[in-house]
Design an enzyme around this catalytic site. Sequence first.
Site, short mmCIF file in Angstrom:
data_model
loop_
_atom_site.label_atom_id
_atom_site.label_comp_id
_atom_site.label_asym_id
_atom_site.label_seq_id
_atom_site.Cartn_x
_atom_site.Cartn_y
_atom_site.Cartn_z
N PHE A 183 0.85 -1.19 0.00
CA PHE A 183 0.00 0.00 0.00
C PHE A 183 0.90 1.25 0.00
CE2 PHE A 183 -2.90 3.15 1.78
CZ PHE A 183 -4.05 2.86 1.11
N ASP A 188 1.56 -4.63 8.68
CA ASP A 188 0.38 -3.80 8.46
C ASP A 188 -0.81 -4.74 8.32
OD1 ASP A 188 -1.68 -2.22 7.44
OD2 ASP A 188 -0.28 -0.85 6.45
N TYR A 225 -11.12 1.68 10.43
CA TYR A 225 -12.34 2.00 9.66
C TYR A 225 -12.69 0.98 8.59
CZ TYR A 225 -8.63 4.04 6.75
OH TYR A 225 -7.50 4.24 6.03
N LYS A 226 -11.86 -0.06 8.44
CA LYS A 226 -12.15 -1.08 7.41
C LYS A 226 -13.02 -2.17 8.03
CE LYS A 226 -8.24 0.36 4.65
NZ LYS A 226 -6.81 0.23 4.37
N ARG A 274 -12.69 -4.30 -7.29
CA ARG A 274 -12.37 -4.98 -6.04
C ARG A 274 -13.66 -5.18 -5.23
NH1 ARG A 274 -8.46 -2.41 -1.42
NH2 ARG A 274 -10.18 -0.96 -1.33
C1 LIG Z 1 -6.06 1.41 4.16
C2 LIG Z 1 -4.63 1.18 4.41
C3 LIG Z 1 -3.85 2.14 5.05
C4 LIG Z 1 -4.44 3.49 5.36
O1 LIG Z 1 -3.67 4.28 6.18
P1 LIG Z 1 -4.32 5.60 6.82
O2 LIG Z 1 -3.24 6.20 7.57
O3 LIG Z 1 -5.48 5.14 7.64
O4 LIG Z 1 -4.82 6.44 5.71
C5 LIG Z 1 -2.53 1.83 5.34
N1 LIG Z 1 -2.00 0.64 4.98
C6 LIG Z 1 -2.73 -0.30 4.33
C7 LIG Z 1 -2.11 -1.61 3.96
C8 LIG Z 1 -4.05 -0.06 4.03
O5 LIG Z 1 -4.77 -0.97 3.38
#
Ligand SMILES: *Cc1c(COP(=O)(O)O)cnc(C)c1O
Length: 419
Positions: A134, A204, A229-230, A378
């Site tokens: 990501f 992560d 939030y996911k 997705r």
């Molecule tokens: C969604 C996601 C993030 C998001 O990071 P934020 O700081 O909340 O914007 C980070 N890493 C991964 C792998 C994600 O899927």
Amino acid sequence: MSSPLSRTRTECEALDRADPLAFARKRFLLPEGVVYLDGNSLGALPATTANCLQDTVRHEWGVGLIRSWNDADWVALPKRIGSTIAALLGAQENEIIATDSTSINIFKILAGALSLASKQDNSRRVILSERDNFPTDLYISQGINATFGNAYELRLVDENIESAFNDRVAVALVTQVDYRTGRMHNMARLNKLAREAGTRVVWDLSHSAGAVPVELNKNGAELAAGCGYKYLNGGPGAPAYLYVASALQADFPTPLSGWFGHAAPFDFKPDYLPAPGIERFQCGTPSVLAMLALGCGLATFADVSMDELRDKSLRLSDLFWQLMDEQCGEFGFACVSPREHAIRGSQLSFAHEHASAIMQALIDRGVIGDFRQPNLLRFGFTPLYLRYTDVCDAVKVIREVMQCGAWKATRFQQRKQVT
Ligand SMILES: *Cc1c(COP(=O)(O)O)cnc(C)c1O
């Protein structure tokens, strides 16, 4: 005579009736006529969130005012919510704190892990990650490296990160479930190989927490962060969380040494002294309302077995894939997610030349997934509120959109700011 499509729907209705997790759907408020396949990006609204926030605003904030930091125990929320997340992720309750965003937490543990590593073996000068990681993980790594005067090499591999551990690698930054393909790493094996090579792993968990059994302790994880939030349903921009194994906490550096991580913030001393436990990984004042909404999101997992959740997630995704093959085979979709269960998270992604426009047409008809660069549709599967009939209905809509060419409409050709 019933058609194959209606027969499939009847079968899905039977699967819904037999679903041991069916009770959990009532824990969410979902709009009529929507099949929500994007809970991996923003979890649905829990039924309790709105009232909880309203009560807190009116009573704890409106009436209690500043007294509520003590009387309503606002100050303990990050720790309390962290311990709920810990139970979900197989960690001890004092090993996780809810705080900041994932990006910031990655900064804290990656920078801390690099300082630790340089004290132990200063010749390890590589930060290892995956090119497909990501982007925020890669951007944060680049920013940290720049802060350290580019003392490190950020080495990005295209595949098989496990074979890239060696005595030059200080830290590997690994996302357990790939946000694009849904491919999942074997956490236990990767941690073991990293440990043998003397490399520290920062995980992560953004696309795995709440979707697959994570088992941080059992799988030998030391450091991790992820989103609220996911799959955790904490609401847009919910606080994230950070995990530091208890054995590591006492010596772990805190590069963002804010006052909320101080051993005694309200002593107002001029010198920083980190709190002894997981509290040290806080930086500033926690966002109380957002913390409470995250608490409501986590409560949707009460009495839910992670094994049952995983089982349903795989069944829903297998069904989706099978129906896509059967009903949409002629439209040129190619699934890029692994077929093998052991290496797949809770999503499926399909490559298509017109993915962006097709996804917009689907969203217009209430089938909500998302588009990811360069050409992916997705679809995330959230077993707490998705039904087998939803999967069946979604594929039917995809077939319709492809058959009648609805995606060709001009209004679907322009990509939105947030996809
Ligand atoms: C969604 C996601 C993030 C998001 O990071 P934020 O700081 O909340 O914007 C980070 N890493 C991964 C792998 C994600 O899927």
